[in-house]
Design an enzyme around this catalytic site. Structure first.
Site, mmCIF file in Angstrom:
data_model
loop_
_atom_site.group_PDB
_atom_site.id
_atom_site.type_symbol
_atom_site.label_atom_id
_atom_site.label_comp_id
_atom_site.label_asym_id
_atom_site.label_seq_id
_atom_site.Cartn_x
_atom_site.Cartn_y
_atom_site.Cartn_z
ATOM 1 N N ARG A 130 0.851 -1.211 0.000
ATOM 2 C CA ARG A 130 0.000 0.000 0.000
ATOM 3 C C ARG A 130 0.881 1.254 0.000
ATOM 4 N NH1 ARG A 130 -3.977 -0.370 4.939
ATOM 5 N NH2 ARG A 130 -5.177 -1.866 3.735
ATOM 6 N N ARG B 126 -1.989 6.263 9.859
ATOM 7 C CA ARG B 126 -2.056 5.797 8.457
ATOM 8 C C ARG B 126 -2.123 6.984 7.499
ATOM 9 N NH1 ARG B 126 -4.104 0.420 8.357
ATOM 10 N NH2 ARG B 126 -3.327 -0.658 10.209
ATOM 11 N N LYS C 98 -3.985 0.656 15.078
ATOM 12 C CA LYS C 98 -3.966 1.580 13.939
ATOM 13 C C LYS C 98 -4.585 2.910 14.333
ATOM 14 C CE LYS C 98 -6.481 -1.048 11.164
ATOM 15 N NZ LYS C 98 -7.475 -1.572 10.196
ATOM 16 N N LYS D 261 -6.076 6.757 12.480
ATOM 17 C CA LYS D 261 -6.438 7.365 11.192
ATOM 18 C C LYS D 261 -6.809 8.838 11.347
ATOM 19 C CE LYS D 261 -7.735 2.976 9.253
ATOM 20 N NZ LYS D 261 -8.740 2.154 8.585
ATOM 21 N N CYS E 216 -15.237 -3.290 -0.652
ATOM 22 C CA CYS E 216 -13.852 -3.595 -0.265
ATOM 23 C C CYS E 216 -13.356 -4.774 -1.109
ATOM 24 C CB CYS E 216 -13.814 -3.946 1.215
ATOM 25 S SG CYS E 216 -14.566 -5.545 1.554
ATOM 26 N N CYS F 193 -8.168 -10.858 0.725
ATOM 27 C CA CYS F 193 -8.231 -10.457 2.132
ATOM 28 C C CYS F 193 -8.347 -11.672 3.050
ATOM 29 C CB CYS F 193 -9.412 -9.518 2.363
ATOM 30 S SG CYS F 193 -9.541 -9.084 4.109
ATOM 31 N N CYS G 253 -16.813 -8.485 5.451
ATOM 32 C CA CYS G 253 -16.789 -8.809 6.891
ATOM 33 C C CYS G 253 -17.118 -7.535 7.651
ATOM 34 C CB CYS G 253 -15.424 -9.389 7.281
ATOM 35 S SG CYS G 253 -14.199 -8.150 7.736
ATOM 36 N N CYS H 119 -14.216 -1.799 5.929
ATOM 37 C CA CYS H 119 -13.224 -1.085 5.120
ATOM 38 C C CYS H 119 -13.824 -0.159 4.061
ATOM 39 C CB CYS H 119 -12.282 -2.086 4.466
ATOM 40 S SG CYS H 119 -11.349 -3.037 5.674
HETATM 41 FE FE1 SRM Z 1 -9.330 -2.070 6.114
HETATM 42 C C1 SRM Z 1 -8.040 -4.720 7.681
HETATM 43 C C2 SRM Z 1 -8.479 -3.340 3.151
HETATM 44 C C3 SRM Z 1 -9.893 0.944 4.721
HETATM 45 C C4 SRM Z 1 -11.122 -1.117 8.890
HETATM 46 N N1 SRM Z 1 -8.362 -3.733 5.538
HETATM 47 C C5 SRM Z 1 -7.855 -4.700 6.355
HETATM 48 C C6 SRM Z 1 -7.004 -5.707 5.560
HETATM 49 C C7 SRM Z 1 -5.595 -5.199 5.552
HETATM 50 C C8 SRM Z 1 -7.103 -7.172 6.020
HETATM 51 C C9 SRM Z 1 -6.061 -7.649 7.012
HETATM 52 O O1 SRM Z 1 -5.825 -7.032 8.054
HETATM 53 O O2 SRM Z 1 -5.479 -8.694 6.724
HETATM 54 C C10 SRM Z 1 -7.668 -5.539 4.183
HETATM 55 C C11 SRM Z 1 -6.803 -5.897 2.975
HETATM 56 C C12 SRM Z 1 -7.665 -6.388 1.845
HETATM 57 C C13 SRM Z 1 -6.966 -6.535 0.558
HETATM 58 O O3 SRM Z 1 -6.854 -7.676 0.068
HETATM 59 O O4 SRM Z 1 -6.540 -5.557 -0.041
HETATM 60 C C14 SRM Z 1 -8.185 -4.125 4.278
HETATM 61 N N2 SRM Z 1 -9.102 -1.319 4.307
HETATM 62 C C15 SRM Z 1 -8.840 -2.029 3.187
HETATM 63 C C16 SRM Z 1 -9.001 -1.197 1.935
HETATM 64 C C17 SRM Z 1 -8.040 -1.561 0.813
HETATM 65 C C18 SRM Z 1 -10.465 -1.306 1.469
HETATM 66 C C19 SRM Z 1 -10.813 -0.637 0.161
HETATM 67 O O5 SRM Z 1 -11.805 -1.059 -0.406
HETATM 68 O O6 SRM Z 1 -10.171 0.299 -0.269
HETATM 69 C C20 SRM Z 1 -8.803 0.209 2.557
HETATM 70 C C21 SRM Z 1 -7.364 0.613 2.577
HETATM 71 C C22 SRM Z 1 -7.218 1.985 3.158
HETATM 72 C C23 SRM Z 1 -5.842 2.556 3.052
HETATM 73 O O7 SRM Z 1 -5.443 2.881 1.932
HETATM 74 O O8 SRM Z 1 -5.205 2.729 4.091
HETATM 75 C C24 SRM Z 1 -9.292 -0.037 3.977
HETATM 76 N N3 SRM Z 1 -10.261 -0.370 6.741
HETATM 77 C C25 SRM Z 1 -10.484 0.723 5.959
HETATM 78 C C26 SRM Z 1 -11.444 1.577 6.583
HETATM 79 C C27 SRM Z 1 -12.000 2.868 5.993
HETATM 80 C C28 SRM Z 1 -11.138 4.048 6.322
HETATM 81 O O9 SRM Z 1 -10.020 3.923 6.860
HETATM 82 O O10 SRM Z 1 -11.576 5.160 6.026
HETATM 83 C C29 SRM Z 1 -11.805 0.972 7.777
HETATM 84 C C30 SRM Z 1 -12.886 1.477 8.758
HETATM 85 C C31 SRM Z 1 -12.484 2.683 9.503
HETATM 86 C C32 SRM Z 1 -11.765 2.335 10.760
HETATM 87 O O11 SRM Z 1 -10.592 1.975 10.695
HETATM 88 O O12 SRM Z 1 -12.394 2.390 11.817
HETATM 89 C C33 SRM Z 1 -11.046 -0.245 7.865
HETATM 90 N N4 SRM Z 1 -9.499 -2.798 8.014
HETATM 91 C C34 SRM Z 1 -10.328 -2.309 8.978
HETATM 92 C C35 SRM Z 1 -10.270 -3.166 10.125
HETATM 93 C C36 SRM Z 1 -11.061 -2.983 11.448
HETATM 94 C C37 SRM Z 1 -10.358 -2.040 12.364
HETATM 95 C C38 SRM Z 1 -11.039 -1.928 13.702
HETATM 96 O O13 SRM Z 1 -10.926 -0.884 14.319
HETATM 97 O O14 SRM Z 1 -11.652 -2.896 14.156
HETATM 98 C C39 SRM Z 1 -9.390 -4.220 9.793
HETATM 99 C C40 SRM Z 1 -8.988 -5.405 10.687
HETATM 100 C C41 SRM Z 1 -8.033 -5.034 11.764
HETATM 101 O O15 SRM Z 1 -7.453 -3.955 11.817
HETATM 102 O O16 SRM Z 1 -7.857 -5.896 12.634
HETATM 103 C C42 SRM Z 1 -8.934 -3.954 8.458
HETATM 104 FE FE1 SF4 Z 2 -11.282 -7.626 4.279
HETATM 105 FE FE2 SF4 Z 2 -13.308 -7.213 5.881
HETATM 106 FE FE3 SF4 Z 2 -11.819 -5.168 5.121
HETATM 107 FE FE4 SF4 Z 2 -13.403 -6.304 3.387
HETATM 108 S S1 SF4 Z 2 -14.058 -5.239 5.251
HETATM 109 S S2 SF4 Z 2 -11.240 -5.790 3.039
HETATM 110 S S3 SF4 Z 2 -13.367 -8.406 3.997
HETATM 111 S S4 SF4 Z 2 -11.142 -6.834 6.364
#
Ligand code: SRM
Ligand code: SF4
Length: 590
Positions: A83, A152, A235, A237, A457, A463, A502, A506
């Protein structure tokens, strides 16, 4: 024991989460990653995987192939997702071309724009990781701290309105704050470019930032003056926007800043919101999405220290025992905003100024051809679910490459996975249109409004946390929904639909008008009632629904909406106004 700073009882000492020991032992993000990087293996160990995240990379495996490989006695089909770090989504053309080429040579041939304005490359083999990250660094790009327990990518509205000083301030401060909150360790350059000196001009405003002495975290004399050797509990943000523009979903951020200017365009300062976050876990009631709350206001001279004080409060008081409770939103929620503000003021050493009145946010799609205000144009391209690839019908990836090669246009990634091509000379408009037409890229006018504003997502197959499909499932759901909207004479509605595989959230589904959250294979929890302006959370409407029943479920709701809506009312606002209890009895599912 009572915390001397806040008067709040200190957490009872309990076993630390296992990531804490990994971070502490890593020698500031070096080991065991550095050692394993030199080994001829297909993948990293779990401790190295955790440290790798801070360098911007996740270890993944092809989940489509998992079962077959297990049955054949083969190990998982490992690869790395990478990323980029691009504050405000700003990507110069040479960096774009490098990413494009790296994704072809070492990745799975696609690029993906994310919901936080970055690029991801999937499918990189471990043996190629150093070449790929090294190439990005040589192009003045970076992947540092796009994952891991640190701040981030910092978001900012992507629109390049040159006559709007507030937009320029938001972009400028996104870059400055990204520097303030970046890890200081040299490990990143040691690992990926053999510690070659990289010319990074130092911003004096940023480098003079004060150090916040912590409680229990050693920061004095540390190579990491803000984070210490344990970094953050989880993390973190941040986003910065301008009054009225909520394209960054400011209420979902740990820290949200809103630029406020004088009528003549001078920067007055920033309204500060804290404690937003969306991740949750099904069946765990103690996890939930939360909206950020107003904390105060800071002038440009104060903002760096106030932001660092907020981060330091989370560093010292965030939960390091249970990672499911470790985001700053839970600290703000448990303490309440007043106690949280008191703690920030004690770290900062002074009272915070009061949050200022500001205009309401509105939805601001920026797609199609627009004026920048300086005689140049920009073009917003709708990228379905952020996937940039070539298919038989549409060679989007080739089109973007050709445009970048011919016109060297800077790109801006939006928070909704779209791309703005900026600084376009009006004389080049027709040529650019022709490239897009030749490559089968549809003009925005021919893309249904709901497809333009919706997102999914990645989920399967990359993922590791996905329960079910998202990016591969949403296009079909939207196609059926578009048909239904057409039947009800609602085809022009820009209905915000967001799907995730899930509950981690994201694609920010809990802020959508219709949120679809994977709960079991092919089944989704249904959330309704969010607002197209992103200032309200949706609520659970149904716990579980098969993907094929989504339009059947929506039909009676959309019918009532069409009959009973106020002028200009969105579906989300309608559902919120009439209440989900009133809508539930309308549903007849077999
Ligand atoms: Fe996310 C984890 C993809 C934005 C909440 N996210 C992941 C992972 C890295 C899975 C992992 O940990 O193994 C995913 C990788 C998937 C893949 O194959 O690419 C993933 N997140 C994404 C992306 C690519 C989704 C997208 O459609 O673009 C976004 C990348 C953002 C970036 O460039 O940095 C992405 N993730 C978000 C957002 C939205 C935001 O940041 O505005 C959220 C919700 C906001 C928040 O953080 O509260 C988000 N991602 C999570 C979480 C849950 C965090 C939590 O507080 O519980 C996880 C899991 C974790 O951290 O344990 C996670
Ligand atoms: Fe993976 Fe869940 Fe984030 Fe979708 S919402 S990219 S399934 S961690």
């Amino acid at each position: 024991m009572v915390d001397t700073l806040t008067g709040i009882p200190a957490p009872v000492s309990a076993k630390l989460a296992k990531n804490e020991a990994i971070k502490t032992a890593s020698n500031f993000l070096r080991e065991p990653l550095a050692t394993e990087l030199r080994q001829d293996t297909s993948h990293f160990s779990e401790p190295a995987v955790q440290i790798l995240k801070f360098h911007g990379t996740y270890q993944q495996d092809n989940r489509d192939a998992r079962q077959e490989r297990r049955q054949a006695g083969l190990e998982r089909d490992y690869s790395m997702m990478l990323r980029t770090r691009v504050p405000g989504g700003h990507v110069p053309a040479p960096l774009y071309l490098t990413l494009d080429q790296l994704s072809e040579t070492y990745g799975n041939g696609t690029l993906r724009t994310t919901t936080r304005q970055t690029f991801q490359i999937h499918g990189i083999l471990k043996q190629n990781l150093k070449t790929v990250i090294g190439s990005i660094i040589q192009q003045m790009g970076s992947t540092l701290a796009t994952c891991g327990d640190v701040n981030r990518n910092i978001m900012a509205p992507a629109a390049p309105y040159q006559q709007r000083p507030d937009y320029r301030y938001a972009q400028e401060y996104a870059h400055k704050l990204a520097d303030v909150l970046a890890p200081h360790t040299r490990a990143y350059y040691e690992l990926w470019v053999d510690d070659q000196p990289i010319e990074i001009p130092e911003d004096p405003e940023v480098s003079q930032a004060k150090q916040f002495v912590g409680q229990g975290v050693q920061v004095v004399g540390s190579p990491e003056p803000l984070y210490g050797n344990q970094y953050l509990p989880r993390k973190f943000k941040a986003a910065i926007t301008v009054a009225g523009d909520n394209s960054v979903d400011i209420y979902s951020q740990d820290i949200g800043l809103v630029v406020l200017t004088t009528p003549t365009g001078k920067l007055k300062g920033f309204n500060i919101l804290v404690g937003g976050g969306l991740g949750r876990t099904h069946g765990k009631e103690e996890t939930f999405p939360l909206l950020a709350q107003p904390l105060g206001f800071a002038t440009p001279a104060e903002i760096y220290e106030v932001v660092q004080a907020i981060v330091a409060v989370q560093r010292d008081h965030g939960n390091r025992q249970d990672r499911r409770q470790a985001r700053m939103k839970y600290l703000v929620h448990q303490w309440g905003i007043r106690k949280f503000r008191r703690a920030v003021e004690q770290y900062y050493g002074s009272k915070l100024k009061r949050f200022r009145v500001m205009p309401e946010f509105v939805a601001k799609p920026e797609l199609g051809w627009r004026e920048q205000g300086d005689g140049q144009l920009f073009l917003g391209l709708s990228i379905e679910n952020g996937r940039i690839q070539d298919t038989p019908n549409c060679q989007l990836k080739t089109a973007l490459r050709e445009i970048a090669q011919h016109f060297a246009l800077p790109l801006r990634l939006t928070p909704t996975q779209d791309i703005l091509l900026t600084d376009i000379n009006p004389a080049h408009r027709e040529k650019i249109n022709q490239i897009l037409v030749d490559r089968g890229v549809l003009p925005v006018e021919r893309i249904p409004p709901l497809v333009q504003v919706s997102m999914a997502c990645p989920a399967l197959p990359t993922c590791g946390l996905a329960i079910t499909e998202s990016e591969r499932a949403l296009p079909d759901v939207l196609r059926r929904l578009h048909g239904l909207l057409g039947e009800l004479d609602l085809a022009h509605e820009p209905l915000v639909v967001r799907m995730t595989g899930c509950p981690n959230g994201c694609a920010r589904p809990y802020l959508a008008e219709l949120g679809l959250v994977g709960v079991t294979p092919e089944h989704y929890q249904i959330w309704l009632g969010g607002s197209p302006r992103g200032e309200r959370l949706a609520s659970v409407f149904l716990e579980k629904l098969h993907v094929d029943q989504i339009t059947t479920m929506l039909r009676p709701i959309l019918f009532c909406f069409q009959q009973e809506r106020y002028a200009q009312e969105s579906l989300g606002d309608y559902c919120h106004r009439v209440g989900l209890e009133r809508l539930r009895p309308l549903i007849t599912l077999e």
